[in-house]
Design an enzyme around this catalytic site. Structure first.
Site, short mmCIF file in Angstrom:
data_model
loop_
_atom_site.label_atom_id
_atom_site.label_comp_id
_atom_site.label_asym_id
_atom_site.label_seq_id
_atom_site.Cartn_x
_atom_site.Cartn_y
_atom_site.Cartn_z
CG ASP A 228 27.98 9.24 15.12
OD1 ASP A 228 28.53 8.14 15.34
OD2 ASP A 228 26.86 9.54 15.60
C1 BGC Z 1 26.60 6.43 17.38
C2 BGC Z 1 27.71 6.96 18.26
C3 BGC Z 1 28.66 5.85 18.61
C4 BGC Z 1 29.18 5.23 17.34
C5 BGC Z 1 30.15 4.08 17.56
C6 BGC Z 1 27.12 5.66 16.19
O1 BGC Z 1 26.09 5.00 15.54
O2 BGC Z 1 25.79 7.49 16.94
O3 BGC Z 1 27.18 7.54 19.43
O4 BGC Z 1 29.69 6.33 19.41
O5 BGC Z 1 28.10 4.71 16.58
O6 BGC Z 1 29.50 2.99 18.12
#
Ligand code: BGC
Length: 760
Positions: A228
């Site tokens: 993530d």
């Molecule tokens: C989120 C993810 C997301 C990623 C990219 C993160 O903060 O937890 O779900 O895909 O950002 O935007």
């Protein structure tokens, strides 16, 4: 490793290989121009594209269609719909040149307070898993990958980057992993996104057990794992555990750490090569598919698809007669959400919507006799007396009052959790006041997760639209006026109050750990075990027609370990309108195994039925459907005995029950030593004969028959005491002969068990 990939890797420098293991920027993997390796773009997200415009900031994404969010699409209980949703988003992604769509988001809804529940599907792993698999298959059929997220046990936003989700292995295996397991096994996602949090003290992204042993070795995952955004703590540890791609990027710092670790021998180069091979496998797959012609982006068409889907996702929670609205009725719409619906949540899944349909616009476009009073604002809890009274007066003068209620944006979002489960007071107050003067009061809810509904018994109907995407207003209009049939079901229990929820005492923890003390008792598993009333149960949802179940049958009454049994049931639409029923199949363990929830959803199917029509639905049961995760056995296990197959409309409306007898030769390990309880030996078919014969000789001395009705130890008490008595009690209470018989008894009991289980 395929030859062409091995060939490429052999030509790469150590620095190029390490570099490939992190992003080039926020949304791209790195290219290696001299070897023809392209950069691949990824984008959120689960319910519409949040693709950043070239040269703009992370809050500037292209115009895209916002489809129903996870909370809503899950309420469809419809794998075909999720597949179509995936195909539609996949085609859009392909049209704009994406390689991977960052979704679906399939974490389990442990508490209704989790700020991100609106993106997630369910409190039930089977439902979340089957819907995810369908979505992934849909997206990937378009030549674009997916990244199911957030792997794993990321069930709160509070301190999500440093908090440890602590739980037993059984809880992890039964509740928090199966949705991912189903998704991986049924849909082979190109990638998986690991979560921010730790699990039992180890970062998910550094857990070899999770990312390699379970995900790859056990489930057969063959794509790559990405972090993530910003979830990497120790990059080298992550790479060793099985995280191939760090996102977004770390300014080269972590790439250098990988290079240094290879150079000083703490990271075998073969581990890095394997990671690069896994990355290239997907990037090159995408590049091949991207060379094929892309479909045209047609947002107007996709907006219509979003509207049709939103109608399939709404849940009619209650209807005492006010719905559907009749053409000639004088109707007043109250609440700002009628004019400006809340249809998506905040954070990384936020879509720059192409167009927004409100229910009010839709009603006006169709020439319906609808008056509108704002009543309260949509973005805050604020009561303006004049507006409030105007709403009550208008409601009294109308035939029907429809109140559009919901959570303001600031109440639920990625990044933080809710503190309570209430709607703004101004909304609750107005609903009660309107209901007091208008018996035909309908509440339409726009919320990403359950809210307390203290006015439920005062109003006639409640229609939950969840966060239904940009066309939600059109769908609400069609459902209210009966142009569409409500057919959604609740993918989560709606408790009466926050204090009833399973992890009320432990959510969100102390900022360092979140103890999952409720164990496997999440959602309906908890409310059912505690026999607690809920506002609306898991799986609940009404229609404008009715359904009956008949001829429920099993293809056989008995099933063994490697066998399967088919369950069939016929559903009939008994009403005057078409409709869709969701047939739900739950299993209840009747074998006496401890710690099993009263029932668990194992299968479901949605069937469309014209008035008077009937259809047969069938499901196949296998041993896994009956099983729980047994830590002692290190795997899935179901004890021999009876299981009830429950088939019904919802978790609390079960018209059909069938008994299935299951038999297995597998037994839980039983250790025999002087501290083994006699009851355990009596209950195990292998040791029971030996134990019974010993008790014939020494049972009385051990107090088995008690001392008669008025004695201090009754027969019943005697039996209970014996049940819990360790074998060594033979020496303490059974007299000299019993003491002398103990070694022989131990030997005989051990001989009755297989070699591996009877070690001293
Ligand atoms: C989120 C993810 C997301 C990623 C990219 C993160 O903060 O937890 O779900 O895909 O950002 O935007």
């Amino acid at each position: 490793m395929p030859v062409h990939i091995a060939e490429l890797i052999s030509q790469m420098t150590l620095e190029e290989k390490a570099g490939l293991c992190s992003g080039a920027d926020f949304w791209h993997t790195k290219a290696v121009g001299r070897l023809g390796i392209p950069a691949m773009m990824v984008s959120d997200g689960p319910h519409g594209l949040r693709t950043q415009e070239e040269g703009k900031g992370i809050n500037d994404s292209i115009k895209a269609v916002c489809f129903p969010a996870g909370c809503a699409s899950a309420a469809s209980f419809d794998v075909d719909l999720l597949r179509r949703l995936g195909e539609t988003i996949g085609a859009e992604a392909k049209a704009v040149g994406l390689g991977v769509v960052l979704g679906p988001a399939l974490n389990i809804k442990r508490s209704p307070l989790c700020g991100r529940n609106f993106e997630y599907y369910s409190e039930d792993p089977t439902l979340a898993g089957e819907l995810s698999a369908a979505f992934i298959n849909g997206v990937q059929s378009q030549g674009v990958g997916t990244s199911p997220k957030h792997f794993a046990a990321n069930n709160q936003e509070t301190r999500r980057m440093t908090c440890s989700s602590n739980m037993t292995e059984r809880t992890l295996r039964e509740i928090y992993l199966p949705a991912f397991e189903i998704a991986v096994k049924k849909a082979r996602p190109w990638t998986i996104m690991h979560s921010y949090n730790l699990i039992n003290g180890t970062y998910a992204g550094e857990s070899y057990e999770l990312l390699t042993r379970i995900l790859r070795d056990e489930w057969g995952f063959d794509g790559f794992v990405m972090s993530d955004w910003g979830a990497v703590s120790d990059r080298v540890a992550g790479l060793k555990a099985g995280c191939e791609l760090e996102m977004p990027a770390s300014g080269g710092v972590n790439d250098q750490k990988i290079v240094a670790a290879v150079k000083d021998g703490t990271l075998p180069e073969a581990v890095l090569d394997k990671a690069v091979a896994r990355l290239l496998n997907i990037v090159l797959r995408w590049a091949d598919l991207a060379a094929e012609p892309a479909p045209e982006l047609d947002l107007a068409r996709d907006h219509d698809t979003a509207a049709a889907m939103a109608a399939e996702c709404a849940v009619l929670l209650q209807n005492r007669g006010a719905l559907p609205l009749a053409p000639g009725q004088k109707v007043v719409y109250i609440g700002g959400f009628a004019a400006a619906p809340r249809y998506q949540g905040g954070g990384s899944s936020h879509v720059n919507s192409w167009r927004i349909d409100s229910a009010l616009d839709a009603a006006r476009a169709r020439g319906r006799a609808v008056e509108y009073v704002e009543g309260y604002p949509t973005d805050r809890d604020q009561r303006e007396e004049a507006e409030f009274l105007r709403a009550v007066e208008a409601a009294e003068a109308a035939d029907v009052a429809v109140i559009f209620a919901g959570l303001p944006d600031s109440f639920e979002s990625e990044g933080y959790d809710r503190k309570h489960m209430r709607l703004p007071d101004c909304q609750n107050n107005l609903i009660s006041r309107v209901a007091a003067v208008q018996k035909n009061t309908v509440v339409v809810l726009h919320t990403g997760s359950p809210v307390e509904c203290p006015w439920a018994d005062e109003v006639s109907a409640v229609l939950c639209m969840y966060l239904g995407g940009e066309a939600v207003g059109r769908a609400a209009d069609a459902l209210l006026y009966g142009d569409a049939e409500p057919c959604g079901r609740l993918p989560e229990s709606w408790p009466l109050r926050l204090e009833d929820t399973p992890c009320y005492l432990d959510f969100p923890g102390d900022g360092h750990t979140a103890d999952y003390r409720e164990g496997v008792y999440v959602g309906y598993r908890w409310y059912d075990a505690r026999r607690m009333p809920v506002r609306w149960p898991f799986g609940h949802g009404l229609s404008y027609t009715g359904f009956v179940y008949k001829a429920a049958a099993l293809s056989a009454d008995t099933m063994d370990e490697n066998g399967s049994v088919t369950v069939t049931v016929t559903v009939r639409n008994t009403g005057a309108r078409p409709g869709k029923e969701v047939v739900q199949l739950y299993i209840a363990d009747e074998t006496g195994t401890t710690g099993r929830p009263p029932k668990e959803l194992r299968h479901f199917a949605k069937v469309a039925l014209e008035p008077g029509e009937e259809k047969q639905v069938s499901f196949t049961l296998t041993a896994r459907d009956l099983s729980y995760y047994d830590e002692k056995m290190g795997g899935w296990y179901a004890a021999s005995g009876d299981y009830t197959v429950l088939i019904g409309h919802s978790s609390r409306n079960i018209p059909a029950r069938l008994t299935l007898h299951y038999q297995t030769a597998r037994r839980r390990p039983l250790t025999v030593d002087e501290n083994t309880a006699m009851g355990d030996l009596l209950r195990d078919a292998r040791t029971a004969p030996v134990m019974k014969s010993v008790l014939q000789s020494f049972g009385s001395a051990l107090g088995m028959n008690g001392g008669g009705e008025n004695a201090a130890i009754t027969e019943e008490a005697g039996l209970q005491m014996l049940d819990a008595m360790p074998l060594r009690a033979m020496a303490s209470f059974g007299g000299a002969q019993a003491a002398a018989a103990l070694p022989g008894l131990l030997a005989a009991l051990r001989a009755a068990l297989p070699e591996a289980q009877n070690k001293e």
